[in-house]
Design an enzyme around this catalytic site. Structure first.
Site, PDB file in Angstrom:
ATOM      1  CD  GLU A 196      -4.797  -7.449 -12.069  1.00 50.61           C
ATOM      2  OE1 GLU A 196      -5.496  -7.393 -12.920  1.00 50.61           O
ATOM      3  OE2 GLU A 196      -4.039  -7.928 -11.650  1.00 50.61           O
ATOM      4  CB  CYS A 225       6.893  -6.621  -3.494  1.00 46.82           C
ATOM      5  SG  CYS A 225       5.561  -5.962  -4.409  1.00 46.82           S
ATOM      6  CG  ASN A 269      -3.820  -6.726  -6.613  1.00 45.64           C
ATOM      7  OD1 ASN A 269      -4.541  -6.700  -5.872  1.00 45.64           O
ATOM      8  ND2 ASN A 269      -3.685  -7.732  -7.567  1.00 45.64           N
ATOM      9  CB  CYS A 326       2.473  -5.396  -5.795  1.00 45.54           C
ATOM     10  SG  CYS A 326       3.338  -6.385  -7.166  1.00 45.54           S
ATOM     11  CD  GLU A 368       3.038  -7.638  -1.793  1.00 42.97           C
ATOM     12  OE1 GLU A 368       2.341  -7.027  -2.640  1.00 42.97           O
ATOM     13  OE2 GLU A 368       3.262  -8.773  -1.804  1.00 42.97           O
TER      14      GLU A 368
HETATM   15 ZN    ZN Z   1       4.837  -7.636  -5.825  1.00 43.05          ZN
END
Ligand code: ZN
Length: 163
Positions: free
Chosen positions: A66, A117, A64, A75, A77
């Protein structure tokens, strides 16, 4: 008036620890756990790692990322799906392991992908016509294995709905 009641359910496997997995699955989980260290998560302190095996034998990782403008963050994924899309367009994904390191607390139970996701994963599955097997865990403890990610998003909104 007839009312049809239906039930939605799916099967998943639960393992007590990484030692109970096949060598390939153990590698995926172990690498997803390591990939948490690549996360940029200064705001949530919740570092997520993802690691995928593709049909062509390639392995790729994601974490991830940010941002001070919170919604800009992505994220692990979807960061991983974006990498796959660039490096191996339309290559099916055999399995994806997802793990996390929660700097605020514990990381000892399986983590499930967020709704956004799940949407991205199920579209990738549909697009390449192959399920993505998910291996969910923390840095330690139980591992859940789900045979296809779309099990996590019943009644999902799909591209066909736009036609
Ligand atoms: Zn996610």
């Amino acid at each position: 008036m007839a009312v049809n009641k239906s039930k939605y359910s799916f099967d998943f496997e639960e393992y007590d620890s990484i030692e109970d997995l096949s060598p390939t699955d153990a590698l995926l989980v172990s690498e997803a756990r390591k990939a948490t260290s690549l996360a940029y998560a200064p705001y949530s302190n919740f570092k997520v790692g993802a690691y995928a095996l593709l049909n062509n034998g390639s392995y790729l990782k994601g974490s991830n990322q940010e941002n001070a403008s919170y919604p800009v963050g992505i994220c692990a994924e979807r960061a991983l799906l974006a990498s796959i899309g660039q490096l191996f367009p339309n290559e099916p994904i055999v399995s994806m392991a997802i793990s996390y390191d929660n700097l605020n607390g514990k990381s000892n139970k399986p983590l499930s992908p967020c709704g956004m996701c799940r949407q991205a994963l199920q579209e990738y599955e549909s697009r390449v016509n192959q399920p993505i097997r998910l291996l969910l865990s923390g840095l330690e403890g139980k591992i859940f294995i789900i045979e296809q990610s779309n099990s996590l998003l019943p009644f999902s909104f799909k591209g066909d709905d736009l036609k």
